[in-house]
Design an enzyme around this catalytic site. Structure first.
Site, PDB file in Angstrom:
ATOM      1  CE  LYS A   1      -2.964  -1.657   3.377  1.00 59.38           C
ATOM      2  NZ  LYS A   1      -4.249  -1.884   4.103  1.00 59.38           N
TER       3      LYS A   1
ATOM      4  CE1 TYR B   1      -8.999  -2.666   1.894  1.00 53.06           C
ATOM      5  CE2 TYR B   1      -8.408  -0.678   0.688  1.00 53.06           C
ATOM      6  CZ  TYR B   1      -8.041  -1.793   1.410  1.00 53.06           C
ATOM      7  OH  TYR B   1      -6.705  -2.048   1.659  1.00 53.06           O
TER       8      TYR B   1
ATOM      9  CG  ASN C   1      -2.793  -2.326   7.668  1.00 53.46           C
ATOM     10  OD1 ASN C   1      -2.807  -1.825   6.537  1.00 53.46           O
ATOM     11  ND2 ASN C   1      -3.778  -3.075   8.127  1.00 53.46           N
TER      12      ASN C   1
ATOM     13  CG  HIS D   1      -5.268  -6.146   0.344  1.00 51.65           C
ATOM     14  ND1 HIS D   1      -6.400  -6.226   1.138  1.00 51.65           N
ATOM     15  CD2 HIS D   1      -5.485  -6.976  -0.714  1.00 51.65           C
ATOM     16  CE1 HIS D   1      -7.258  -7.064   0.568  1.00 51.65           C
ATOM     17  NE2 HIS D   1      -6.738  -7.523  -0.550  1.00 51.65           N
TER      18      HIS D   1
ATOM     19  CD  GLU E   1      -9.401  -8.680  -2.442  1.00 52.68           C
ATOM     20  OE1 GLU E   1      -8.232  -9.139  -2.414  1.00 52.68           O
ATOM     21  OE2 GLU E   1     -10.094  -8.527  -1.426  1.00 52.68           O
TER      22      GLU E   1
HETATM   23  P1  IDP Z   1      -7.059  -6.827   6.456  1.00 49.50           P
HETATM   24  O1  IDP Z   1      -6.320  -5.801   5.622  1.00 49.50           O
HETATM   25  O2  IDP Z   1      -6.166  -7.429   7.502  1.00 49.50           O
HETATM   26  O3  IDP Z   1      -7.782  -7.860   5.629  1.00 49.50           O
HETATM   27  P2  IDP Z   1      -9.654  -5.601   6.992  1.00 49.50           P
HETATM   28  O4  IDP Z   1     -10.448  -5.808   8.238  1.00 49.50           O
HETATM   29  O5  IDP Z   1     -10.155  -6.227   5.725  1.00 49.50           O
HETATM   30  O6  IDP Z   1      -8.156  -6.011   7.301  1.00 49.50           O
HETATM   31  O7  IDP Z   1      -9.552  -4.024   6.774  1.00 49.50           O
HETATM   32  C1  IDP Z   1      -9.071  -3.509   5.550  1.00 49.50           C
HETATM   33  C2  IDP Z   1      -8.142  -2.357   5.831  1.00 49.50           C
HETATM   34  O8  IDP Z   1      -8.888  -1.292   6.404  1.00 49.50           O
HETATM   35  C3  IDP Z   1      -7.042  -2.648   6.860  1.00 49.50           C
HETATM   36  O9  IDP Z   1      -5.909  -3.303   6.301  1.00 49.50           O
HETATM   37  C4  IDP Z   1      -6.707  -1.255   7.338  1.00 49.50           C
HETATM   38  O10 IDP Z   1      -5.864  -0.585   6.375  1.00 49.50           O
HETATM   39  C5  IDP Z   1      -8.076  -0.588   7.323  1.00 49.50           C
HETATM   40  N1  IDP Z   1      -8.723  -0.634   8.636  1.00 49.50           N
HETATM   41  C6  IDP Z   1      -9.399  -1.675   9.172  1.00 49.50           C
HETATM   42  N2  IDP Z   1      -9.877  -1.365  10.389  1.00 49.50           N
HETATM   43  C7  IDP Z   1      -9.506  -0.076  10.602  1.00 49.50           C
HETATM   44  C8  IDP Z   1      -9.708   0.835  11.700  1.00 49.50           C
HETATM   45  O11 IDP Z   1     -10.334   0.529  12.711  1.00 49.50           O
HETATM   46  N3  IDP Z   1      -9.173   2.082  11.547  1.00 49.50           N
HETATM   47  C9  IDP Z   1      -8.481   2.480  10.451  1.00 49.50           C
HETATM   48  N4  IDP Z   1      -8.271   1.655   9.407  1.00 49.50           N
HETATM   49  C10 IDP Z   1      -8.777   0.393   9.486  1.00 49.50           C
HETATM   50 MG    MG Z   2      -9.446  -7.653   4.413  1.00 52.14          MG
END
Ligand code: IDP
Ligand code: MG
Length: 152
Positions: free
Chosen positions: A11, A51, A114, A117, A128
């Site tokens: 990302k 998303y 983070n 993805h 995707e």
């Molecule tokens: P993942 O990337 O581990 O699959 P998901 O729950 O699918 O996690 O969430 C997608 C992305 O949304 C996360 O990687 C992160 O960048 C963002 N995200 C998820 N939860 C939060 C939050 O509570 N605050 C800010 N960003 C979030």
């Molecule tokens: Mg996810």
């Protein structure tokens, strides 16, 4: 065991921090095969499709802004049970909970930045991959076992 493919995104924060190569290297070192790879700017439409499951959540607009704000490196990776394997290498969504040794556990601080993805199921991966790659951007090749990996 199943031969699968998955969509991985280094990302925007990962690219800005110069970690795209490190992220790619971690998947290469597991012996996975790269089927597609590109630096790209994500459009708001692509981000919202990608998303879609998070639409309406408080972080959704920020998430779209984050992924569209600066180029990403997108990759399609193939291997046995590669979806689960890549998710294990990536680590928990919140880097503070991610095990050291995972990408997020080694390089991440906050859930909003983070780094990477990885698709979470075979159905998600197919959906995707189609958002980020045309068929002619995927390159069939031999995998680590010498087997031929088709683009589909
Ligand atoms: P993942 O990337 O581990 O699959 P998901 O729950 O699918 O996690 O969430 C997608 C992305 O949304 C996360 O990687 C992160 O960048 C963002 N995200 C998820 N939860 C939060 C939050 O509570 N605050 C800010 N960003 C979030
Ligand atoms: Mg996810």
């Amino acid at each position: 065991m199943a031969l699968e493919r998955t969509l991985i995104l280094a990302k925007a924060d990962a690219v800005v921090r110069g970690l795209a190569g490190e992220i790619l290297a971690r998947f290469e070192r597991r012996g996975y095969t790269i089927l597609g790879l590109k630096l790209m700017h994500v459009t708001p439409e692509q981000a919202k499709r990608h998303y879609a499951e998070h639409e309406g959540k408080p972080f959704f607009e920020g998430l779209v802004a984050y992924i569209t704000g600066s180029p990403i490196v997108a990759m399609v990776i193939v291997g046995e049970d590669v979806i689960e394997g890549c998710r294990a290498t990536i680590g928990a969504t919140n880097p503070i909970k991610a095990t050291p040794g995972t990408i997020r556990g080694d390089y991440g601080q906050t859930i909003g930045r983070n780094l990477v993805h990885g698709s979470d199921s075979a159905a998600s991966a197919e959906r995707e991959v189609a958002i980020f790659f045309r068929d002619d951007e995927l390159f069939p090749c031999a995998n680590v076992l010498g087997d031929w990996v088709a683009a589909k």
